[in-house]
Design a protein around this motif. Structure first.
Motif, short mmCIF file in Angstrom:
data_model
loop_
_atom_site.label_atom_id
_atom_site.label_comp_id
_atom_site.label_asym_id
_atom_site.label_seq_id
_atom_site.Cartn_x
_atom_site.Cartn_y
_atom_site.Cartn_z
N ALA A 316 -17.80 -24.38 -5.30
CA ALA A 316 -16.70 -24.03 -4.40
C ALA A 316 -15.49 -23.53 -5.21
O ALA A 316 -14.83 -22.57 -4.80
N VAL A 317 -15.23 -24.17 -6.35
CA VAL A 317 -14.13 -23.73 -7.23
C VAL A 317 -14.45 -22.35 -7.80
O VAL A 317 -13.58 -21.46 -7.86
N LEU A 318 -15.70 -22.14 -8.22
CA LEU A 318 -16.12 -20.85 -8.76
C LEU A 318 -15.93 -19.74 -7.72
O LEU A 318 -15.42 -18.66 -8.02
N ASN A 319 -16.34 -20.01 -6.48
CA ASN A 319 -16.19 -19.04 -5.40
C ASN A 319 -14.72 -18.68 -5.19
O ASN A 319 -14.37 -17.51 -4.99
N GLU A 399 -7.78 -21.92 -18.72
CA GLU A 399 -7.23 -23.15 -18.10
C GLU A 399 -6.32 -22.81 -16.92
O GLU A 399 -6.38 -23.45 -15.88
N VAL A 400 -5.49 -21.79 -17.10
CA VAL A 400 -4.57 -21.38 -16.02
C VAL A 400 -5.36 -20.87 -14.82
O VAL A 400 -5.08 -21.22 -13.67
N GLU A 401 -6.39 -20.06 -15.10
CA GLU A 401 -7.24 -19.50 -14.05
C GLU A 401 -7.94 -20.62 -13.27
O GLU A 401 -7.99 -20.61 -12.04
N ALA A 405 -7.37 -21.75 -9.28
CA ALA A 405 -8.48 -21.78 -8.32
C ALA A 405 -8.59 -23.15 -7.66
O ALA A 405 -8.80 -23.26 -6.43
N LYS A 406 -8.43 -24.22 -8.45
CA LYS A 406 -8.51 -25.58 -7.90
C LYS A 406 -7.37 -25.84 -6.92
O LYS A 406 -7.57 -26.40 -5.84
N THR A 407 -6.16 -25.41 -7.29
CA THR A 407 -5.00 -25.60 -6.41
C THR A 407 -5.17 -24.82 -5.12
O THR A 407 -4.87 -25.31 -4.02
N GLN A 408 -5.69 -23.60 -5.24
CA GLN A 408 -5.88 -22.76 -4.06
C GLN A 408 -6.94 -23.36 -3.13
O GLN A 408 -6.79 -23.33 -1.90
N LEU A 409 -8.01 -23.92 -3.72
CA LEU A 409 -9.07 -24.55 -2.92
C LEU A 409 -8.54 -25.77 -2.18
O LEU A 409 -8.80 -25.97 -0.99
N ASP A 445 -9.64 -35.09 -4.90
CA ASP A 445 -9.85 -35.77 -6.18
C ASP A 445 -11.02 -35.16 -6.94
O ASP A 445 -10.96 -34.95 -8.15
N LEU A 446 -12.11 -34.87 -6.20
CA LEU A 446 -13.30 -34.27 -6.83
C LEU A 446 -12.99 -32.87 -7.34
O LEU A 446 -13.46 -32.47 -8.42
N ILE A 447 -12.22 -32.10 -6.56
CA ILE A 447 -11.84 -30.75 -6.99
C ILE A 447 -11.01 -30.84 -8.28
O ILE A 447 -11.22 -30.07 -9.22
N GLY A 448 -10.09 -31.80 -8.33
CA GLY A 448 -9.23 -31.97 -9.50
C GLY A 448 -9.99 -32.32 -10.77
O GLY A 448 -9.51 -32.05 -11.88
N GLN A 449 -11.19 -32.91 -10.62
CA GLN A 449 -11.97 -33.33 -11.79
C GLN A 449 -12.84 -32.21 -12.38
O GLN A 449 -13.45 -32.38 -13.43
N VAL A 450 -12.92 -31.06 -11.70
CA VAL A 450 -13.78 -29.96 -12.19
C VAL A 450 -13.21 -29.39 -13.48
O VAL A 450 -12.03 -29.10 -13.59
#
Length: 503
Positions: A316-319, A399-401, A405-409, A445-450
């Motif tokens: 989901a983060v990759l997408n 890292e920024v990218e 992506a995580k914040t946007q998701l 929380d799970l998104i933040g751990q990616v």
């Protein structure tokens, strides 16, 4: 200090109104009730299983209105032993006459008394009947849902009208300027040839005259059983929903008769990869003062994973990281202008009309794909650019990218879950698949751990699969499937070799 109607100060333009204080309550008006921030435990999804196997799930939400519906583990993926298109027919037949209600108009008038609206949506793996109405009308709403799902009349006149509606929708699908729904069908057919989620979601024209009441009842008898259903509600008390479910759905006799399902398709999706091509003249798709230019559309996909697997979150983060959109999409950072398909594709190649990433995920499989559009003369170069983006997914992730992506998701997840119907669908689908629900803060929380290593790991696994390709339009310059497959197998990202494959 004085409060009340006489206490206000007269302002310019306000001579026609009495002075009203802005700090004191209006006399005679009931005290306002506001939503309060409460502990997370108050927002947990509660689930109760009835004696017949039906699951009842509810989620509290402040407000006068509620969204309640039935989600059924049924859809086009289960039609292997039936005529293709039954789920599409059932979607169009929903909320027609039933044992209690003589017509669709009667149903709508009943809902109108509670400020309600209804809808039915059929997907590859779920059929969903939903109603949004005043919470005070819960009993009426559950009674209506039970009747619509289990007691439809399916009269000859209604079935004939549905045939006409289905034919019209199929014509519209082939004529509409946005080919994305058609390409989605094609990419699924290529990725899962003749099985489960690869089966057509829309009814083929040749089947419209073959589907009748007998065919529908045969299908409903197997798939519309309590153990395959979830009654989900948002904005109501759990105990009240359970009572209504017991009253209207426990022991309810369907019109096609009760009994155990005898012929349920429990097939697991088999990813095959492959190509589906449709040569089509796209020169007159959108006539008018601002016509869309003639385009060729390509969608390339690779198998990802089920939404039940841990790798679902990295995918989901990759997408989100790939993102993309149309060449005329407006917006700033929040709308994906810093995603890879914008930076690497749309910003660098002015002739690319569209480049968008999609992620489809199911209980047993998933598909990550990129849709691209360009002039027919640029097809070869367009395919080359998209395959290169797939290969570069396995490279370094900044890292920024990644954080963006995580914040946007997370932002998109939380924003979507502000809507009561979206919460309803999320609750229903998760409970249908897992008997429980992950709450938004758990998902965040799970998104933040990616980590970047997670992205690289899932991409490396994905690139070992054969690609699925859908192509629509003028395909004169389309590279062969073997060339596309060979290009994607260049996992080390050696682009000179990739370019040579297309020359």
């Amino acid at each position: 200090r004085r409060c009340g109607l006489a206490a206000g100060r007269s302002y310019s333009g306000g001579g026609a109104y009495p002075g009203v204080s802005l700090t004191c309550p209006l006399p005679g008006v009931p005290k306002a009730v506001f939503a309060a921030a409460e502990g997370r435990e108050r927002f947990e999804t509660r689930v109760t299983v009835l004696g017949n196997g039906l699951r009842v799930a509810s989620q509290k939400k402040f407000g006068q209105f509620c969204t309640v519906g039935l989600l059924i583990n049924s859809g086009s993926r289960h039609e292997a032993k039936y005529l293709s298109g039954i789920a599409h027919f059932l979607e169009k037949l929903a909320f027609s006459s039933t044992a209690q209600f003589g017509s669709k108009d009667e149903i709508l008038l009943t809902l109108e008394k509670h400020g309600g609206i209804c809808d039915c949506q059929a997907s590859r793996d779920t059929i969903m009947y939903a109603v949004s109405a005043d919470a005070k009308g819960l009993d009426t709403v559950v009674n209506l849902l039970a009747d619509v799902a289990l007691q439809p009349r399916l009269s000859d006149e209604e079935i004939e009208m549905t045939r006409t509606a289905v034919r019209f929708e199929l014509e519209d699908l082939n004529m509409r300027p946005d080919p994305e729904p058609l390409l989605t069908e094609m990419i699924h057919a290529a990725a899962y040839r003749d099985n489960t989620v690869g089966l057509n979601r829309f009814c083929p024209v040749e089947n419209t005259d073959k589907i009748d009441r007998q065919v529908l009842h045969s299908y409903l008898r197997n798939y519309y059983t309590p153990d395959r259903m979830v009654l989900a509600g948002v904005g109501i008390e759990h105990e009240q929903l359970v009572e209504c479910a017991k009253k209207h759905l426990l022991g309810a006799e369907p019109v096609w008769g009760s009994g155990q399902s005898k012929d349920v398709d429990r097939s697991v999706a088999q990813y095959t990869g492959g190509i589906v091509k449709v040569e089509k003249d796209m020169s007159d798709v959108s006539l008018g003062p601002t016509p869309i230019p003639e385009l060729t559309h390509i969608m390339i996909g690779l198998e990802s994973c089920s939404f039940l697997e841990e790798d679902f979150i990295p995918f989901a983060v990759l997408n989100m990281m790939m993102g993309g959109g149309g060449s005329f999409s407006a917006g700033g950072p929040g709308k994906g202008m810093f995603t890879r398909l914008y930076l690497n594709v749309l910003n660098r190649h002015h002739w690319m009309y569209n480049a968008t990433s999609y992620h489809h995920s199911y209980e047993d499989t998933g598909l990550l794909c990129i849709h691209a559009s360009a002039d027919p003369k640029q097809v070869r170069e367009m395919v080359e650019i998209i395959t290169r983006e797939f290969i570069l997914m396995a490279g370094a992730v900044g890292e920024v990218e990644l954080e963006r992506a995580k914040t946007q998701l997370k932002s998109m997840l939380m924003m979507n879950l502000e809507s009561r119907p979206v919460i309803f669908e999320d609750v229903g689908r998760q409970v249908l698949a897992t008997n429980t629900r992950k709450l938004p803060h758990e998902l965040c929380d799970l998104i933040g751990q990616v980590k970047s290593t997670d992205i690289k790991r899932v991409v490396t696994k994905m690139l070992h699969k054969k690609p699925a390709v859908a192509a629509l339009g003028d395909l004169t310059d389309l590279p062969t499937y073997e060339h596309i497959q060979a290009a994607l197998s260049s996992k080390d990202g050696r682009l000179p070799r990739l370019y040579r494959l297309f020359r």
